[in-house]
Scaffold this active site. Structure first.
Site, short mmCIF file in Angstrom:
data_model
loop_
_atom_site.label_atom_id
_atom_site.label_comp_id
_atom_site.label_asym_id
_atom_site.label_seq_id
_atom_site.Cartn_x
_atom_site.Cartn_y
_atom_site.Cartn_z
N CYS B 85 -5.86 6.81 -1.47
CA CYS B 85 -5.78 5.47 -2.06
C CYS B 85 -6.84 5.25 -3.15
O CYS B 85 -6.78 4.26 -3.87
CB CYS B 85 -5.93 4.41 -0.97
SG CYS B 85 -4.72 4.60 0.35
N HIS B 335 0.08 -2.46 -3.16
CA HIS B 335 -0.71 -1.24 -3.03
C HIS B 335 0.09 -0.02 -3.50
O HIS B 335 0.50 0.80 -2.68
CB HIS B 335 -1.16 -1.09 -1.57
CG HIS B 335 -2.12 0.02 -1.32
ND1 HIS B 335 -2.84 0.66 -2.31
CD2 HIS B 335 -2.49 0.64 -0.16
CE1 HIS B 335 -3.60 1.60 -1.77
NE2 HIS B 335 -3.40 1.61 -0.48
#
Lengths: 72, 387
Positions: B85, B335
């Site tokens: 991420c 996201h």
């Protein structure tokens, strides 16, 4: 050493495909002789009151050699 | 090392776009960034491309040349960078250093992810690769369950902050209502969060960030050159720190302090010559509600154990003491993993330029982005200053 304590845990309701048929299951970081390792803890039912520090007992190894515990 | 500034930003709306290809997402965000910078494509000397797992999600690798071709960048050097991420911020940091050291004058940094066309199974399996595939995913761990264990340990050490975690989700959704690029523009209540579909105790589905498609790009230039070409407020990168930690949760020194965040932030503050109290706003990695709370402490905004209560007191709200995730965060803006770090930068630059529209802060001169990969095994903290 067959006994350990729960350092932290979560009751998993939505798992990966390989484990989805086992939900809900308890995943924990188990501490044995100050060494920590992630493991499943079997024997959970809705009436099980899980707490950090609770004792667990080694049950078996899974196919990958990872330990599985059961509530003491 | 010479000064480097952001001269262009571009971003797609974040959301579910099953009919848009990786190439189309890249073209949209990349073109916006180049146009925003007011430069010609021939002036871009290198492309740093971020992506987490296009091979698993779309069967597509080699994203550097794909993006360069999609954007008409010719024969420039490209590379693809992956750090779960934190991929977007890692690509940004490498690009920053390439300009700061004089290797290039103008570079493009891009990030993209496309996941929503896949069913939950392949997405969950793809994401699990950011944890230890044998010691964690192999025993049934998912990312929600790993961070849920962090939450339960936090409750044990600092008190039960379940209510404050719910407030965190509510606050980020409120901010997203003001962001036209946000995936979930939907008001939620504390009761909805607490009573949502259980995922991994104590998390319900409303404690978890989103599965998203999207892309974001940033143009970086040497500040001396940027002063000559930029028509907008110059945004200088005054600090950028990176640190790491163990991949597995069980091996960490602490489960309630993210050491990588502490160290990366310390590094960034030192480079910038700033203290936490001087930051006007921050985009803080909130893959789960507890993550934002812990990181708000580890970044130095609040004492250990006080982050949840500070949030409940409104200190991180839109016009609070230190507004956090005015974009809506990973929780509500979305996201798109490989693009997330660059989406955070997009928001900070937008605010520092005064272009935040309905969510514009009154004082936005110094902004921070904080981006972690895996269980905070990788962390990048960047600080930006409007000139």
């Amino acid at each position: 050493e067959r006994r350990g304590t729960i350092y932290t845990y979560s009751i998993v309701h939505s798992g990966t495909e390989a484990f989805q048929d086992k939900t809900p299951y308890v995943l924990a970081v188990v501490e044995v002789n100050r060494q920590k390792r992630m493991a499943r803890v079997e024997g959970y039912t809705e009436s099980t009151d899980i707490e950090i520090g609770m004792e667990v007992v080694f049950l078996a190894e899974d196919q990958m050699g990872n330990p599985i515990y059961v509530f003491a | 090392m010479r000064s480097v500034s952001v001269i262009g930003i571009g971003e797609t709306k974040i959301g579910r776009f099953p009919d848009k290809s990786l190439r189309e997402l890249i073209q949209e965000a990349g073109t916006k960034a180049i146009d925003d910078a007011g430069i010609g494509r021939e002036e871009v000397e290198a492309l740093f491309m971020s992506n987490f797992n296009a091979q698993a999600f779309s069967g597509q690798g080699h994203l550097g040349p794909l993006a360069a071709e999609a954007l008409g960048l010719g024969n420039i050097p490209t590379l693809r960078i992956e750090g779960a991420c934190a991929s977007g911020s890692l690509a940004f940091r490498q690009a920053l250093h390439a300009v700061a050291t004089g290797l290039y004058d103008v570079v493009l940094v891009g990030g993209v992810e496309k996941m929503t066309h896949q069913s939950t199974g392949p997405v969950t399996a793809g994401l699990a690769g950011a944890a230890d595939i044998d010691l964690e995913a192999g025993v049934g761990a998912t990312f929600p369950s790993i961070f849920a264990m962090i939450a339960n340990r936090y409750f044990h050490e600092f008190g039960n902050v379940r209510h404050e975690m719910a407030l965190c989700a509510v606050q980020n959704h409120e901010n997203a209502l003001l962001n036209p690029h946000a995936q979930l523009q939907k008001r939620i209540t504390v009761e909805q969060v607490k009573n949502g579909v259980p995922i991994a105790s104590p998390f319900t589905i409303f404690d978890c960030s989103l599965v998203s498609d999207g892309s974001a790009f940033v143009v970086l230039a040497a500040t001396d050159l940027a002063k000559a070409v930029s028509r907008k407020r110059l945004v200088e990168v005054v600090g950028c720190g990176q640190a790491g930690d163990t991949l597995t949760l069980a091996s960490k020194k602490s489960m309630t302090t993210f050491d990588a965040t502490v160290l990366a932030a310390r590094n960034a503050y030192a480079q910038a010559g700033l203290r936490p109290s001087q930051i006007d706003l921050a985009e803080v990695h909130d893959c789960f509600t507890i993550t934002q709370i812990i990181n708000s402490e580890d970044l130095g905004f609040f004492a250990k154990g006080a982050g949840a209560y500070a949030l409940a007191e409104g200190k991180t709200a839109l016009h609070g003491q230190i507004p956090i995730n005015v974009s809506g965060g990973l929780k509500a803006k979305g996201h798109p993993i490989g693009a997330t770090g660059l989406c955070q930068i997009y928001e900070i630059v937008t605010q520092l330029r005064g272009d935040g529209g309905a969510r514009q802060l009154k004082k936005a001169d110094i902004g921070m982005t904080h981006n972690i990969g895996g269980t905070a095994a990788t962390c990048v903290v960047s600080i930006f200053r409007g000139r």
